[in-house]
Design a protein around this motif. Sequence first.
Motif, PDB file in Angstrom:
ATOM      1  N   SER A 163      15.791  45.272  16.761  1.00 23.32           N
ATOM      2  CA  SER A 163      14.505  45.204  16.074  1.00 23.32           C
ATOM      3  C   SER A 163      14.622  44.122  15.015  1.00 23.32           C
ATOM      4  N   LYS A 164      13.806  43.080  15.127  1.00 21.66           N
ATOM      5  CA  LYS A 164      13.905  41.928  14.233  1.00 21.66           C
ATOM      6  C   LYS A 164      12.730  41.904  13.263  1.00 21.66           C
ATOM      7  N   PHE A 165      13.051  41.668  11.978  1.00 24.85           N
ATOM      8  CA  PHE A 165      12.051  41.564  10.930  1.00 24.85           C
ATOM      9  C   PHE A 165      12.261  40.252  10.179  1.00 24.85           C
ATOM     10  N   ALA A 166      11.223  39.798   9.485  1.00 22.87           N
ATOM     11  CA  ALA A 166      11.312  38.614   8.636  1.00 22.87           C
ATOM     12  C   ALA A 166      10.800  38.977   7.253  1.00 22.87           C
ATOM     13  N   LEU A 167      11.581  38.604   6.235  1.00 23.76           N
ATOM     14  CA  LEU A 167      11.187  38.855   4.851  1.00 23.76           C
ATOM     15  C   LEU A 167      11.784  37.766   3.981  1.00 23.76           C
ATOM     16  N   GLY A 168      10.946  37.131   3.161  1.00 25.58           N
ATOM     17  CA  GLY A 168      11.436  36.024   2.355  1.00 25.58           C
ATOM     18  C   GLY A 168      11.996  34.936   3.250  1.00 25.58           C
ATOM     19  N   GLY A 169      13.181  34.440   2.922  1.00 21.57           N
ATOM     20  CA  GLY A 169      13.820  33.425   3.756  1.00 21.57           C
ATOM     21  C   GLY A 169      14.796  33.999   4.745  1.00 21.57           C
ATOM     22  N   CYS A 170      14.740  35.306   4.978  1.00 21.33           N
ATOM     23  CA  CYS A 170      15.757  35.986   5.802  1.00 21.33           C
ATOM     24  C   CYS A 170      15.197  36.547   7.101  1.00 21.33           C
ATOM     25  N   SER A 171      16.082  36.628   8.072  1.00 23.78           N
ATOM     26  CA  SER A 171      15.868  37.454   9.254  1.00 23.78           C
ATOM     27  C   SER A 171      16.652  38.743   9.059  1.00 23.78           C
ATOM     28  N   ILE A 172      16.040  39.852   9.418  1.00 27.77           N
ATOM     29  CA  ILE A 172      16.702  41.150   9.331  1.00 27.77           C
ATOM     30  C   ILE A 172      16.771  41.723  10.737  1.00 27.77           C
ATOM     31  N   ASP A 173      17.982  41.968  11.228  1.00 28.18           N
ATOM     32  CA  ASP A 173      18.180  42.491  12.573  1.00 28.18           C
ATOM     33  C   ASP A 173      18.783  43.886  12.494  1.00 28.18           C
ATOM     34  N   ALA A 174      18.091  44.866  13.039  1.00 32.48           N
ATOM     35  CA  ALA A 174      18.618  46.218  13.149  1.00 32.48           C
ATOM     36  C   ALA A 174      19.060  46.409  14.595  1.00 32.48           C
ATOM     37  N   GLU A 185      21.954  43.451  10.162  1.00 35.01           N
ATOM     38  CA  GLU A 185      22.409  42.120   9.769  1.00 35.01           C
ATOM     39  C   GLU A 185      21.264  41.385   9.080  1.00 35.01           C
ATOM     40  N   ILE A 186      21.544  40.802   7.927  1.00 33.79           N
ATOM     41  CA  ILE A 186      20.565  39.965   7.229  1.00 33.79           C
ATOM     42  C   ILE A 186      21.115  38.549   7.232  1.00 33.79           C
ATOM     43  N   GLU A 187      20.303  37.606   7.695  1.00 30.44           N
ATOM     44  CA  GLU A 187      20.797  36.264   8.017  1.00 30.44           C
ATOM     45  C   GLU A 187      19.884  35.181   7.474  1.00 30.44           C
ATOM     46  N   VAL A 188      20.502  34.073   7.067  1.00 29.73           N
ATOM     47  CA  VAL A 188      19.792  32.848   6.713  1.00 29.73           C
ATOM     48  C   VAL A 188      20.481  31.693   7.428  1.00 29.73           C
ATOM     49  N   LEU A 189      19.713  30.776   7.978  1.00 31.47           N
ATOM     50  CA  LEU A 189      20.256  29.567   8.570  1.00 31.47           C
ATOM     51  C   LEU A 189      20.053  28.409   7.611  1.00 31.47           C
ATOM     52  N   CYS A 190      21.080  27.584   7.438  1.00 32.74           N
ATOM     53  CA  CYS A 190      20.947  26.398   6.603  1.00 32.74           C
ATOM     54  C   CYS A 190      21.564  25.203   7.311  1.00 32.74           C
ATOM     55  N   ALA A 191      21.148  24.024   6.911  1.00 34.99           N
ATOM     56  CA  ALA A 191      21.542  22.807   7.623  1.00 34.99           C
ATOM     57  C   ALA A 191      22.882  22.260   7.173  1.00 34.99           C
ATOM     58  N   ALA A 192      23.350  22.625   5.975  1.00 34.67           N
ATOM     59  CA  ALA A 192      24.582  22.057   5.448  1.00 34.67           C
ATOM     60  C   ALA A 192      25.327  23.099   4.631  1.00 34.67           C
ATOM     61  N   ALA A 193      26.652  22.889   4.460  1.00 39.83           N
ATOM     62  CA  ALA A 193      27.472  23.824   3.700  1.00 39.83           C
ATOM     63  C   ALA A 193      27.007  23.950   2.254  1.00 39.83           C
ATOM     64  N   SER A 194      26.346  22.919   1.751  1.00 34.69           N
ATOM     65  CA  SER A 194      25.848  22.960   0.377  1.00 34.69           C
ATOM     66  C   SER A 194      24.764  24.024   0.192  1.00 34.69           C
ATOM     67  N   GLY A 195      24.175  24.499   1.289  1.00 31.60           N
ATOM     68  CA  GLY A 195      23.127  25.510   1.193  1.00 31.60           C
ATOM     69  C   GLY A 195      23.629  26.933   1.295  1.00 31.60           C
ATOM     70  N   VAL A 196      24.949  27.119   1.460  1.00 30.70           N
ATOM     71  CA  VAL A 196      25.481  28.462   1.672  1.00 30.70           C
ATOM     72  C   VAL A 196      25.274  29.355   0.449  1.00 30.70           C
ATOM     73  N   GLU A 197      25.522  28.839  -0.732  1.00 28.87           N
ATOM     74  CA  GLU A 197      25.395  29.660  -1.942  1.00 28.87           C
ATOM     75  C   GLU A 197      23.960  30.158  -2.129  1.00 28.87           C
ATOM     76  N   ALA A 198      22.978  29.289  -1.906  1.00 28.40           N
ATOM     77  CA  ALA A 198      21.581  29.702  -2.032  1.00 28.40           C
ATOM     78  C   ALA A 198      21.224  30.714  -0.946  1.00 28.40           C
ATOM     79  N   ALA A 199      21.777  30.527   0.255  1.00 29.83           N
ATOM     80  CA  ALA A 199      21.529  31.470   1.342  1.00 29.83           C
ATOM     81  C   ALA A 199      22.079  32.847   0.984  1.00 29.83           C
ATOM     82  N   GLU A 200      23.263  32.880   0.406  1.00 23.27           N
ATOM     83  CA  GLU A 200      23.845  34.152  -0.011  1.00 23.27           C
ATOM     84  C   GLU A 200      22.980  34.853  -1.056  1.00 23.27           C
ATOM     85  N   ALA A 201      22.468  34.065  -1.977  1.00 25.25           N
ATOM     86  CA  ALA A 201      21.626  34.640  -3.022  1.00 25.25           C
ATOM     87  C   ALA A 201      20.357  35.240  -2.429  1.00 25.25           C
TER      88      ALA A 201
END
Length: 239
Positions: A163-174, A185-201
Amino acid sequence: RMRARFARHLLVAASLSRRGIASMGGTMIEVERKFAPPDLVQLARRVEELGGKRVSEASFTDVYFDTPDCALTRRDIWLRRRDDEWELKLPVEADAKRSGGERTVFREVEGAAAVNEALRDLLPVSSTCEDRLEGAGALPFCIDDTLRDAALAPFADFATTRSKFALGGCSIDADTASFGHAVMEIEVLCAAASGVEAAEAEIARVADLVGAKPLTSALGGKLETYIRRHAPAVLQALV
């Protein structure tokens, strides 16, 4: 111990050759955190209250491949065929010391042609695809040659209902797997390693909003749990 081992694999992976992979276009970095399985009714209600939406309900089958000596998994590299689509997950070198456990950060290579190119750089193979090609359209089929040449074979095979949901900048998969395991699982995709910290936040923010509960010591992701239960040879290579 297995989760700590996953983290150590990332350090080993920093020495991998990146010829062809680093320059590969179209890859994205997946930043994901796993949580205890939710109550789906409550999750759907909360996501909608917060302005998110239910995206889809789907079922699929994952088959994971490796060599007899676990040449990929020992380096935290994961080769998967989801239904008919190929995907390779590569550790992100800049993030190596911080990955592992319920949190994962991988660069995703998708599609048979791109995955095949990456595998032939990572593993010793004897034949070349070009010898038998008549046109570029035949390239995706070369992955079968690579599987054979590198002795890659399935070590995990299971179905998932998602079951997939979308909220904010995240995908939520149950997810509920066919071997009786569930996880969110809560997931964010980013184009570069520099975006990992913001994705985690962003993942932390959304997790807090939906009331996500952390994994307990008895729980893990789908593949980790499958390996623990059904793939003793792979488990032995990882602990």
